[in-house]
Write an enzyme that holds these catalytic residues in place. Sequence first.
Site, PDB file in Angstrom:
ATOM      1  N   ASP A 284       0.866  -1.174   0.000  1.00  0.00           N
ATOM      2  CA  ASP A 284       0.000   0.000   0.000  1.00  0.00           C
ATOM      3  C   ASP A 284       0.909   1.233   0.000  1.00  0.00           C
ATOM      4  O   ASP A 284       2.133   1.138   0.145  1.00  0.00           O
ATOM      5  CB  ASP A 284      -0.965  -0.007   1.181  1.00  0.00           C
ATOM      6  CG  ASP A 284      -2.188   0.870   0.899  1.00  0.00           C
ATOM      7  OD1 ASP A 284      -2.125   1.694  -0.042  1.00  0.00           O
ATOM      8  OD2 ASP A 284      -3.200   0.753   1.597  1.00  0.00           O
TER       9      ASP A 284
HETATM   10  C1  BGC Z   1      -5.002   3.258   0.072  1.00  0.00           C
HETATM   11  C2  BGC Z   1      -5.084   2.254  -1.049  1.00  0.00           C
HETATM   12  C3  BGC Z   1      -4.925   2.953  -2.365  1.00  0.00           C
HETATM   13  C4  BGC Z   1      -3.586   3.661  -2.362  1.00  0.00           C
HETATM   14  C5  BGC Z   1      -3.256   4.345  -3.667  1.00  0.00           C
HETATM   15  C6  BGC Z   1      -3.779   4.146  -0.040  1.00  0.00           C
HETATM   16  O1  BGC Z   1      -3.823   5.204   0.836  1.00  0.00           O
HETATM   17  O2  BGC Z   1      -5.027   2.573   1.302  1.00  0.00           O
HETATM   18  O3  BGC Z   1      -6.294   1.538  -0.985  1.00  0.00           O
HETATM   19  O4  BGC Z   1      -5.048   2.064  -3.420  1.00  0.00           O
HETATM   20  O5  BGC Z   1      -3.591   4.628  -1.340  1.00  0.00           O
HETATM   21  O6  BGC Z   1      -3.988   5.488  -3.850  1.00  0.00           O
END
Ligand code: BGC
Length: 735
Positions: A284
């Site tokens: 993530d």
């Molecule tokens: C989120 C993810 C997301 C990623 C990219 C993160 O803060 O938890 O679900 O895909 O950002 O934007």
Amino acid sequence: MVSRLLAFFLIPTALFAQVKDAAARADSVLALMTLEELVGQTNQYNGFWNATGPMPEGNDWLEARVKALKNGLVGSVLNVSGVNEVRALQKVVVEETRLGIPLIFGLDVIHGYRSLSPIPLAEASSWDLEAIEASAHAAALEATSDGINWTFAPMVDISRDPRWGRVMEGAGEDPYLGSRIAEARVRGFQGKDLADPSTLAACLKHFSGYGFPLAGRDYATTDFSAHTLYNWILPPFEAGVRAGAATVMTAFSAANGIPSTLDSAQLWGELRGRMGFDGVVVSDWGSIAETIAHGHAKDLREAARLSLAAGCDVDMESDAYLRYGLELARSNRSDSLRFRESARRILELKFKLGLMDDPYLYCKQKSLPDVRPQAYEMAVKSTVLLKNKGILPLNPSLRVGLTGPFAADKNGVLGNWRVSAKDQSAQSLAEATEASWLFAPSAPHSIGPEAFATELTLNSTDFSGNDRALKALRSQQVLVLAIGEHGYESGEGRSRASLRISLVQQDLVRKAFKTGKPVVLVVYAGRPLILEPWMQDGAAAILWAWQPGSMGGSAVADVLKGLREPYGRLPMTFVRSEGQIPLHYDGFSSGRPGPKTEVFWSHYTDESNTPAFPFGFGLSYTSFDYKNLRVQPSNTGWTATLTLSNTGTRAGSEVVQLYSSRLGNGQLYPTKALKGFQRVTLEPGEVRDVQLILTREALRQRDGLGKSHPFERGTLGITLGPNSSEGLTWTTDLP
Ligand code: BGC
């Protein structure tokens, strides 16, 4: 000068001709790469709008990133969209890097792209897998026509905690429904062929257990038993993997003493081992670096080494693999093998997406499909009717007064994830009903800016607009109040300790009740909110509209007017008070289930054990009668049949739900568990036999060590009903 892309394709052409599949083609490219380039493939950066001009000066951070890009040390990017932007950036890597390996362009295409569908939890309320698949496909059509080829969706995290803002992004609390929806979304995004430039690579997230943060606070440590992990959390991932999801994202959270991004037992053992996932695992955002703040890794170098060892292929925005990868790979053979393996998976995905054959495949100008009709359809199908004292559908002869902070709102109702939708672009309820209804603005729910990255400020001082609104509507015969929460009150980082309707809205509802007119509450929300008992009692009807997206206005208006029926059933339990959380329908019986007259049984002294509205609940504009359940055993399971009649005066549809209960098999089972459902549409007076099948396989349960057990002895119950609290039950003793 021969372009580097051309050079790249010239060198391995002979090889390419002989090897057709993506894995072998990826290997042939790997053979050409330096160790550093190989590490570069695992590096993912955000943005890059400014990488296509001259090298930036005076900004070391940006300069280093642009240099990395031009040296072939970025494998994918996120948050770059638009055909021109994507093409320009792709051109940089294709023409200026040694091998010209194209980038993958990722984005959070969560509930639509430009035209927004209802939030995923709302879509889950439809229990309509075809519609959900079609909605994901519509999102893919829009996003791919803007250059995107990878979505960070679907989120398949099971959650029982409505305080957690990200329940809006999932499919609710149930592993069976969650698994079917995971499959539908993967199919919808990915289609049949990833190389079709109207499909996106999907990403199951967040592996795993992110939906169980302690006290519902986003990013907090999660806590759950191994039993919960195996039987609730993992099944939707397993289903998504079986459906062919190309990628999986790790979670920000930590569980069992280890941040999920470093959890090799889970990533290798469960995901790659047991589930057989052989695609790309992406961290993530910054979650590799965050393992330092978790207190696990001592520094970024260690974080890089541990997450690589755990099987995380792509580093999203931690800059850990790029900074330390080469050094790790040079000093340790197993690290170098891991990088090779990760790079191979990434290259394989690039081949599958068709990017290695045409880096600009997703940049061809296509006519943008109009997916708004689909967004409308999904918004209708997401509505859940929770109460109706006969006022809905609204009689067209009634003079309707419309107010409430979300009645004319074009922004909050869009939902949370709207990377590419324009602000204020939703069709509002007031717009959809203007001609025949009288609208009056009430006191605003929030004040100040509304933005993805900042907290919303609620209006807690000036309620005067409420009196003005009700005065303006005094000659109307029925009041429709559009209340709830804004899209920026749910979603990532937006946990709530109180799930009540804001005070300014409570003021409006109270005053509306005082007028003595029937009051219909239309609730816009990203989660199961709590409506105070007085609010539930006083309302003539309650329609849960969730955050319905771009076309919510006409969808909700049409349901209120009866042009369409309220179609949804709750995918999450609605609690009466926060103290009941986590309340879910598929809990276990305690040794003291009660109810008893003395105090020593499992209960609260100040609250009921039952929910405000149970999982699976939702009314329609007609009524149904369940009769004559009979069950026929077979070698593989049981066929349950019941007679369903439409006893009302309108055509309507019912979601017949099958729940199993299992007792006395030497394991604990949930008191009930959804195992199947079927939507049945009946004309008024129509009677039909409805059949649902329960397989023996579906009764299996994994123990705390992950071992799967059949249900072979004990008492089996099969219930067919309209929700998790009602229905007809048949029981049998096995064998
Ligand atoms: C989120 C993810 C997301 C990623 C990219 C993160 O803060 O938890 O679900 O895909 O950002 O934007």
